[in-house]
Design a protein around this motif. Structure first.
Motif, short mmCIF file in Angstrom:
data_model
loop_
_atom_site.label_atom_id
_atom_site.label_comp_id
_atom_site.label_asym_id
_atom_site.label_seq_id
_atom_site.Cartn_x
_atom_site.Cartn_y
_atom_site.Cartn_z
N TYR A 76 0.83 -1.21 0.00
CA TYR A 76 0.00 0.00 0.00
C TYR A 76 0.87 1.26 0.00
O TYR A 76 0.58 2.22 -0.72
N VAL A 77 1.92 1.26 0.81
CA VAL A 77 2.81 2.41 0.88
C VAL A 77 3.51 2.64 -0.46
O VAL A 77 3.73 3.80 -0.88
N LEU A 78 3.86 1.57 -1.15
CA LEU A 78 4.57 1.70 -2.43
C LEU A 78 3.63 1.97 -3.60
O LEU A 78 4.08 2.34 -4.69
N SER A 79 2.33 1.79 -3.39
CA SER A 79 1.34 1.95 -4.46
C SER A 79 1.07 3.43 -4.72
O SER A 79 1.58 4.31 -4.01
N PRO A 80 0.23 3.76 -5.72
CA PRO A 80 -0.15 5.16 -5.94
C PRO A 80 -0.87 5.79 -4.75
O PRO A 80 -1.02 7.01 -4.70
N HIS A 81 -1.33 4.97 -3.80
CA HIS A 81 -1.94 5.51 -2.59
C HIS A 81 -0.89 6.04 -1.61
O HIS A 81 -1.24 6.61 -0.58
N GLY A 82 0.39 5.80 -1.96
CA GLY A 82 1.48 6.25 -1.12
C GLY A 82 2.61 6.84 -1.94
O GLY A 82 2.45 7.87 -2.57
N LEU A 83 3.75 6.14 -1.95
CA LEU A 83 4.94 6.66 -2.62
C LEU A 83 4.86 6.57 -4.14
O LEU A 83 5.62 7.25 -4.84
N PRO A 138 4.55 4.21 9.57
CA PRO A 138 4.64 3.97 8.12
C PRO A 138 3.43 4.48 7.35
O PRO A 138 3.54 4.78 6.15
N LEU A 139 2.28 4.61 8.01
CA LEU A 139 1.08 5.06 7.32
C LEU A 139 1.17 6.53 6.91
O LEU A 139 0.38 6.99 6.08
N ILE A 175 -5.01 -1.20 4.15
CA ILE A 175 -4.47 -1.00 5.49
C ILE A 175 -5.05 -1.96 6.51
O ILE A 175 -4.35 -2.49 7.38
N LEU A 176 -6.37 -2.21 6.44
CA LEU A 176 -7.03 -3.04 7.45
C LEU A 176 -6.42 -4.44 7.59
O LEU A 176 -6.23 -4.91 8.73
N PRO A 177 -6.08 -5.15 6.49
CA PRO A 177 -5.48 -6.48 6.67
C PRO A 177 -4.21 -6.44 7.51
O PRO A 177 -3.99 -7.30 8.37
N GLY A 178 -3.37 -5.44 7.30
CA GLY A 178 -2.15 -5.32 8.10
C GLY A 178 -2.43 -5.00 9.54
O GLY A 178 -1.73 -5.46 10.44
N ALA A 179 -3.47 -4.18 9.78
CA ALA A 179 -3.85 -3.85 11.15
C ALA A 179 -4.33 -5.10 11.89
O ALA A 179 -4.02 -5.29 13.07
N LEU A 180 -5.08 -5.93 11.20
CA LEU A 180 -5.57 -7.16 11.82
C LEU A 180 -4.43 -8.14 12.09
O LEU A 180 -4.41 -8.82 13.12
N LEU A 181 -3.48 -8.20 11.19
CA LEU A 181 -2.36 -9.12 11.36
C LEU A 181 -1.46 -8.71 12.52
O LEU A 181 -0.92 -9.56 13.23
#
Length: 327
Positions: free
Chosen positions: A52-59, A204-205, A78-84
């Motif tokens: 997500y961070v590397l995608s167009p939603h981020g960097l 990181p968000l 983001i939610l899958p990472g938060a749950l993990l």
């Protein structure tokens, strides 16, 4: 060294003997549950957030678009990472270190809903109202009444936040980590450890649209960290005073998020997210300071000598918080 002086019935494999010490990964986790949890909470979330961070939603390093849900890609990115992270880390460490009895205790706090009504009022009305009021000094006179649509979105938004933000974070931070940290370091030490850890987990968000990248000012992560660290003091006090009630912790946490998501932009159309966070950080710092002074640093923590039961009575037996006094 294994301490056998307070081994409970059922913990011994036979009369006069103790259970064999765990080895391998289970042994490492059992000896260092807090460090194991912190490693998993940060590591699993950060690893899952990399795309997500590397995608167009981020960097914007690679052209990977996440599908949108309710107008945002953060649910899928983001939610899958938060749950993990906090939730998954707490489950793994509890299962390895404490087995089924530990998992039952961990899940049990989720059902400690029998607390006095004013704790629900604080979480659902008091704190959200305070969040709204904090914007007034920074509004520059640009304040308007919330729209009907925003008011109608309050309850559905709260439900969504409960099952996303709330359940992904609070079973880890408050349910797993806070009792263990307080048992080891006391309430002040626990707050000093958990607050920065909670803030660091979010960092990181700020390299994504969650944190306003790339328009966000460099100071915004620092102000957010200050808010998180001081609000954690408030969360600690409420958690302790309600007999470790996870439902109240969930509502308190997501009540803030939901108020910001549904009412803030509607009532303060000219205010930036950075300005909003300054107001929240100031109010949260004042609240934390007041609680630390009023409770003399105990933050409602009541550790009974000779045992791990810190509650005046089981939460299921009475309404917690009705006549406990201020600790």
């Amino acid at each position: 060294m294994t301490n056998t002086t307070d081994v409970r019935p059922g913990d011994r494999t036979a009369a006069g003997t103790t259970a064999p010490r765990a080895t391998g990964i289970r042994g490492v986790v059992s000896r260092h549950p807090l460090a194991s949890f912190a490693t998993l909470a940060l590591g699993l979330s950060w690893l899952a957030w990399v795309p997500y961070v590397l995608s167009p939603h981020g960097l914007g390093v690679w052209d990977l678009h996440f599908p949108e849900f309710l107008g945002t890609a953060q649910f899928t990115g983001i939610l899958p990472g938060a749950l993990l992270g906090p939730l998954g880390g707490a489950f793994i460490v509890t299962a390895l270190a404490d087995g089924r009895p530990g998992l039952r205790r961990w899940v049990g706090r989720l059902w400690r809903w029998r607390v006095s009504w004013y704790w629900y009022a604080l979480a659902l009305v008091g704190v959200p109202a305070l969040v709204v009021v904090t914007g007034l000094p920074f509004s520059g006179g640009q304040v308007q009444a919330p729209s009907t649509l925003a008011l109608l979105a309050l309850v559905p938004g709260l439900v969504v936040q409960l099952f996303t933000t709330g359940l992904s974070e609070e079973p880890g931070w408050r349910d797993f980590a806070l009792p263990r940290l307080q048992e080891r370091f006391g309430p002040l030490g626990a707050a000093a450890v958990l607050g920065p850890l909670w803030a660091l987990w979010h960092m990181p968000l700020y390299l994504s649209d969650w944190g306003g990248w790339p328009e966000a000012h460099w100071s915004e992560p620092l102000v957010f960290a200050l808010f998180t660290i001081t609000f954690n003091v408030v969360m600690t006090w409420v958690f302790n005073r309600t007999g470790e009630s996870l439902p109240i912790a969930l509502l308190l946490h997501v009540g803030v998020n939901n108020t910001i998501s549904t009412l803030w932009a509607d009532m303060y159309p000219g205010m930036t997210a950075g300005t909003m966070m300054h107001g929240l950080a100031i109010v949260s710092t004042v609240a934390a300071a007041v609680l630390l002074l009023a409770t003399r640093g105990r933050l409602g923590y009541d550790r009974r000598p000779g045992g791990t039961d810190r509650l005046p009575a089981p939460a299921s037996a009475r309404l917690v918080g009705s006549d406990d006094g201020t600790r």
